[in-house]
Design an enzyme around this catalytic site. Structure first.
Site, PDB file in Angstrom:
ATOM      1  N   HIS A 179       0.821  -1.208   0.000  1.00  0.00           N
ATOM      2  CA  HIS A 179       0.000   0.000   0.000  1.00  0.00           C
ATOM      3  C   HIS A 179       0.859   1.264   0.000  1.00  0.00           C
ATOM      4  O   HIS A 179       0.560   2.230  -0.693  1.00  0.00           O
ATOM      5  CB  HIS A 179      -0.887  -0.038   1.238  1.00  0.00           C
ATOM      6  CG  HIS A 179      -1.998   0.931   1.213  1.00  0.00           C
ATOM      7  ND1 HIS A 179      -3.244   0.606   0.737  1.00  0.00           N
ATOM      8  CD2 HIS A 179      -2.059   2.220   1.577  1.00  0.00           C
ATOM      9  CE1 HIS A 179      -4.022   1.652   0.814  1.00  0.00           C
ATOM     10  NE2 HIS A 179      -3.334   2.654   1.327  1.00  0.00           N
TER      11      HIS A 179
ATOM     12  N   HIS B 131     -10.974   2.491  -1.677  1.00  0.00           N
ATOM     13  CA  HIS B 131     -11.164   2.006  -0.307  1.00  0.00           C
ATOM     14  C   HIS B 131     -11.865   0.659  -0.389  1.00  0.00           C
ATOM     15  O   HIS B 131     -12.881   0.431   0.263  1.00  0.00           O
ATOM     16  CB  HIS B 131     -11.955   3.023   0.525  1.00  0.00           C
ATOM     17  CG  HIS B 131     -11.246   3.396   1.796  1.00  0.00           C
ATOM     18  ND1 HIS B 131     -11.886   3.782   2.935  1.00  0.00           N
ATOM     19  CD2 HIS B 131      -9.926   3.407   2.100  1.00  0.00           C
ATOM     20  CE1 HIS B 131     -10.993   4.032   3.879  1.00  0.00           C
ATOM     21  NE2 HIS B 131      -9.808   3.822   3.400  1.00  0.00           N
TER      22      HIS B 131
END
Ligand SMILES: Nc1ncnc2c1ncn2[C@@H]1O[C@H](COP(=O)(O)OP(=O)(O)O)[C@@H](O)[C@H]1O
Ligand SMILES: [Mg+2]
Lengths: 77, 740, 225, 77
Positions: B49, B95
């Site tokens: 990430h 998300h």
């Protein structure tokens, strides 16, 4: 039987409403208030109170972010 | 420095998601094994990430420069010059994993996060768009996720006063377990207002402001973002759900912009994934300085938090800024005005080290370089799969359906039906800029102070990318540009969110690298450079298989005169209707093929970007000159669906003669085939004639009456589609039941 | 004339209201913490989510120092317009009768709506004709107007039911399709739809909302003359 | 002292949330449930419990449309 379900933000999970209310209170003239939490209240008549637990899990509360507490108000299942 | 009796081991590092070789490298950089705090921080910053381990090399191939680019990738958001001394900041972010666990909060905090990226560079957020993918809406899980995500986006965007002006949603079986929730935001700033995130000036102070810090999302970035979601694991991840507070963020936004207006800030950065750890280290890395943070000074929501918890907490609605000591009092006073916490929690140093203290006690120290820049990058090992990797969709259109039934079936299909039941949850008009709302035009249009306007579109059909990652991605970029052309806008820049499965698998690596190649080629050809984006990998479960490869493209353009933005609906009875562009429709990977349950083809027809681009320019110019009454690009469902959409948006019917007698199969692809580069426009006959001077224009018919009639040729009246507007509207409203 | 537009933490449509008001006069923002209304001759309590709509829409904002001054201002006959969240605040502050409850459709809804003018005699709809239709957007989650039957009857008699949703347009479940009401004296008016978002044909496709601001200007300047 | 305030929609006023819950239950396999009402739950620590009444009247509930009930949980002010 009448049942009452109290639903609150899980401990440790942010409770934006509680925070906002608590912060606003002094300005509104209320002092000495702390630990405000805002949740939901569900009241209902139910024939088979054994169902309540699973009803809370599946529909009334969101177990990911909320805790719930069941109170039976009259009679008993 | 005082060390706990036992240091974490290799096993701990592996549990936190580091590889053995990475752990060894950490030890080397640290000159010995890291302590728990240090290991936690490395594991987050070296996660997929934060470190883009599997995508960074590919991203470097993307075009990022152009005459309009003011800020490219690397800052919290990209920015392009929109004239009049103004810049538009924009970015898309995903998300996905949090939304698959808790869709309402996942989507809400997704919006909150992307908005912070916008005001972190000093721009006032002016719009949100959402890009969503779920399983087929016949399934209960897809409906639950859809409803939660839409409510979450609405809750956050509406409450914070930023209009949600557009978006897209697709329903496909491969997203059943791994839904996608991507949100894009735009902001506006005067050029000189922009601020960067690089920390500077040893001796300056680090101020954390906004919400207090709790145990939200601890381990979220490393655990949630880099592990495949499995059935059981989902339970364990529950306590890490982050709750969004749009009210807090609204105050934070106003406070941040006011701090900037008063010139009180040296640099600014939002807190997102990996919280303070990533924000502070990245600020230090960009400024080539060191930072000391005192965790004892961080305002906490819960008692008894460990230092590492404070450092990795992902509590929302927080920002970090660097201020000169002399400004501190003024900064804290503004925090007080906006009723947000503000605390000086650290100092900029010239040590090059990221140091964490508690009071006077040193808890950890790491070279900023090592933390932020030294995570190993991996090469992908792409290989085209020998076998198809996706199951054919389930057929939902009865065999032998007539052309009219097929048209109605397509209009009612979840990927084409009106999105009104979704977007009615969103406020599209707050801030008084919205010239074109959802369903009024192909792109949303926002007026700028000087009379010009911004246009914005977000797109990405994963099924077509699955059929052909290279061409499917090009088609997605072209579709965005076509949407802009329909309102008369020229692309200024592009953002993207690469949503893919596990890149360590060769076939996913192939999808990813082909897709990025297409993205780069298309953006270069359109001169719409990439100014930012996001990557979301590992969107697959142990049993559920990978999602369709889904590059979501967001494009921002400009048109000189807001008043001339065209709508998509037919506007006047008697106007002529024409098909513009060298449109070569094909049923391959089309919506109709899906409704028929056909397997994905191996490859899509070739796309001639230059020809498509020429058609877009011609349409754009015709719209800008105010000559066209409507313009709409042909997308899912082909020409027939595009015509129906023009009728519905304008409340007017149309009489169409396709004109040529063709073979059965060809007729179907003429009506329902898909491809890049086709537009349906309407206007006066002279206007269409003039348009024909610069691009292929084929006259299709006229606007009028209360039905859509499509004749296949002069003689072939019995082959005609004839459907009343009411029937079209009825089919188009098919999604309404999802929200009843 | 000069409008004052209140601004609470969480207000969202205050700048929109400000620029709408500026189309007919001067206008300034008033921070919620201020008691001084800055010489405003009419007050707008704008839309948005003051205090996040937490607890109950409008419940917290009505206690602000600025609202105390607005209550006094209204008591002296000053014009006060509440839009959406502002309407909720005015009800909470008892400047208007009744209350706003969660929509019957249970979610925030945005829609461009047709409204009907039921009363055109007062300072807020003076520029409209009786029965005129206005195209104005609404966007809210707590817009269901409620008052008890006696109150409603009295409001009806007194011309306090100023605007209603045209047939088929009432998505929030308001009693009698009520969209906007005024107080007995006629100087305080609240409505759920957003007239400030219908002041420019380019943005929103309707300028019908301008009539509300124009009416206020006419009333204030008429009283001054 | 910890106090709990239960806030409910007044009888006779439509409670769309309650209706929605009641309507959703059968599809989830729950039968025999009726009279569902959804309200709010506010919990807080308060020094001077004499303030509670006025806090409810003025802030926590809207007496026009809501009923409330206060429960003191521990000690006494
Ligand atoms: N697909 C992509 N294309 C271009 N730039 C990208 C892409 N993905 C990420 N980036 C850039 O990498 C940087 C880091 O992204 P991210 O970790 O999402 O930042 P943040 O933490 O601010 O959200 C940003 O500047 C972003 O624009
Ligand atoms: Mg950021």
């Amino acid at each position: 039987m009448r049942a009452r379900v109290l639903i609150r933000p899980k401990a440790g999970i942010l409770d934006p409403q509680g925070v906002a209310v608590e912060r606003a209170l002094p300005a509104l003239g209320f002092a000495g208030v702390a630990n405000v939490h805002v949740g939901r209240l569900v009241e209902l008549d139910i024939e088979d109170s054994a169902q309540l637990e699973s009803m809370c899990e599946k529909l009334l509360a969101n177990p990911l972010v909320e805790d719930y507490e069941v109170e039976l108000l009259q009679g008993s299942g | 420095m005082p060390e706990p009796a036992t240091l974490p081991t290799l096993e701990d590092a592996l549990a936190l998601g580091l590889r053995k070789t990475e752990y060894e490298l950490v030890c080397e950089k640290q000159g010995g094994p890291p302590n728990l705090l240090e290991l936690a921080m490395y594991s987050l910053l070296w996660s997929e990430h934060c470190a883009y381990k599997h995508s960074k090399k590919l991203l470097r191939t993307l075009p990022t420069e152009g005459p309009h680019v003011v800020m490219g990738p690397g800052e919290n958001a990209g920015a392009v010059d929109v004239g009049g001394g103004m810049v538009c900041a924009f970015k898309v972010e995903s998300h996905n994993h949090p939304s698959a666990v808790e869709p309402f909060q996942g989507a809400a905090t997704g919006v909150g996060g992307i908005l912070r990226d916008i005001f972190a560079i000093g721009a006032r957020p002016i719009a949100v768009l959402d890009s969503l993918r779920f399983g087929e809406p016949t399934g209960a899980r897809a409906r639950y996720l859809l409803e939660g995500a839409v409510s979450g986006i609405a809750h956050y965007g509406n409450s914070i006063g930023v209009p949600t002006i557009g978006g897209e949603v697709y329903f496909e079986a491969p997203y059943e377990q791994n839904c996608l929730v991507n949100a894009m935001a735009l902001g506006l700033a005067r050029r000189e207002q922009l601020v960067r995130s690089a920390a500077a000036g040893p001796g300056n102070l680090l101020v954390l402001f906004g919400a207090s810090t709790g145990r939200d999302g601890i381990g979220g970035a490393s655990v949630l973002a880099s592990a495949e979601l499995g059935g059981e694991g989902e339970q364990d991840k529950r306590p890490t759900v982050q709750v969004g507070d749009p009210f807090e963020e609204k105050k934070l936004l106003e406070c941040s912009l006011e701090l900037l207006e008063h010139g009180l800030i040296v640099s600014l950065q939002d807190l997102g994934a990996a919280g303070l750890t990533s924000s502070a280290s990245e600020m230090a890395s960009k400024g080539e300085v060191g930072i000391d943070i005192d965790v004892a000074r961080v305002p906490l929501r819960e008692p008894g938090m460990e230092p590492f918890e404070v450092m990795v907490s992902e509590s929302q609605e927080r920002m970090l800024c660097v201020v000169e000591p002399a400004s501190l009092a003024a900064v804290l006073a503004l925090c007080e005005k906006w009723e947000v916490n503000g605390a000086a929690i650290g100092t900029v140093t010239d040590s090059g080290q990221m140091r964490v203290l508690s009071g006077g006690e040193l808890l950890g120290s790491m070279p900023v370089r090592a933390l932020v820049d030294d995570c190993p990058l991996y090469d992908l090992e792409p290989q085209k799969p020998a076998q198809p990797i996706y199951e054919p969709p389930e057929a939902s259109l009865p065999a032998g359906a007539s052309a009219a039934e097929t048209l109605l079936g397509l209009l009612a299909s979840p990927n084409i039906a009106s999105r009104r039941p979704l977007f009615e949850h969103y406020d599209p008009i707050v801030q008084s800029r919205t010239v074109r709302r959802p369903e009024q035009a192909d792109a949303a249009v926002l007026a700028l102070p000087d009379g010009s306007a911004l246009a914005v579109s977000i797109d990405g059909n994963g099924r077509r990318v699955a059929a052909d990652p290279y061409r499917g991605t090009i088609a997605g970029v072209l579709e965005c540009a076509a949407n802009l052309a329909c309102v008369g806008a020229e692309p200024l820049g592009t953002t993207n969110n690469l949503n893919f499965g596990n890149p360590e698998k060769p076939h996913i690596a192939w999808q990813l690298s082909e897709s990025v190649r297409g993205l780069g080629d298309a953006c270069r050809a359109l001169q719409a450079p990439i100014v930012g984006g996001n990557v979301s990998l590992y969107n697959e479960g142990a049993t559920s298989g990978p999602i369709y490869p889904t590059p979501v493209i967001g494009m921002v353009g400009r048109l000189p005169d807001a008043r001339l933005a065209a709508g998509l609906g037919f506007a006047r009875s008697g106007d002529e209707i024409a098909l513009v562009g060298a449109f070569a429709p094909s049923l391959a990977a089309s919506e109709l093929a899906k409704l028929r349950g056909e397997a994905l083809p191996d490859g899509l027809p070739e796309i001639d970007i230059a020809t498509v681009r020429a058609a877009q320019l011609a349409v754009r110019d015709a719209v800008r000159s105010g000559e066209l009454a409507s313009a709409h690009d042909i997308a899912e469902g082909g020409l027939a669906v595009a015509l129906a959409e023009c009728c519905l948006a304008g409340g007017l019917g149309a009489e169409i003669i396709l004109g040529e007698e063709r073979a059965e199969a060809d007729r179907e692809s003429q009506l329902f085939g898909e491809g890049s580069g086709g537009f349906v426009v309407s206007g006066e006959s002279r206007a269409l004639q003039r348009l024909g001077e610069s691009v292929a224009v084929r006259r299709l018919g006229v606007v009028g009456a209360q039905a859509l009639r499509i004749g296949m040729g002069a003689e072939a009246d019995d082959e005609a589609i004839e459907v009343s507007l009411a029937e079209l509207a009825g089919a188009h409203a098919a999604l309404a039941e999802l929200f009843s | 004339m000069k409008f004052g537009v209140l601004q609470f933490p969480g207000s969202c449509d205050e700048v929109d209201a400000l620029s709408a008001a500026r189309r007919v006069g001067d206008a300034e923002l008033i921070w919620h913490g201020e008691r001084d209304l800055g010489g405003a001759e009419a007050i707008i309590v704008p839309g948005g989510f003051s205090y996040g709509d937490y607890l109950r829409a409008g419940a917290i904002a009505r206690f602000s120092p600025a609202m105390e001054s607005v209550i006094e201002f209204a008591g002296n006959g000053g014009l006060v317009l509440g839009i959406c969240n502002g309407f909720q605040v005015l009800c909470e502050a008892h400047l208007l009768p009744g209350a706003l409850l969660p929509n019957t459709n249970r979610h925030f809804t945005f829609r461009q709506l047709e409204l009907e003018v039921l009363y055109s005699g007062g300072p807020f709809t003076g520029a409209c004709a009786l029965g005129e239709r206005l195209s104005i957007p609404a966007k809210h989650a707590w817009g269901r107007y409620y008052a008890d039957p006696e109150t409603l009857a009295a409001m009806d008699r007194g011309g306090q039911l100023v605007l209603r949703y045209a047939p088929g347009e009432n998505f929030n479940g308001s009693l009698h399709d009520i969209a906007g009401v005024c107080n007995e004296r006629g100087n305080v008016f609240g409505l759920m739809p957003h007239p400030e978002h219908a002041v420019d044909e380019l943005i929103g496709g309707s300028a019908d909302g301008l009539k509300i601001f124009e009416s206020m200007r006419m009333s204030v300047e008429g009283a001054r003359a």
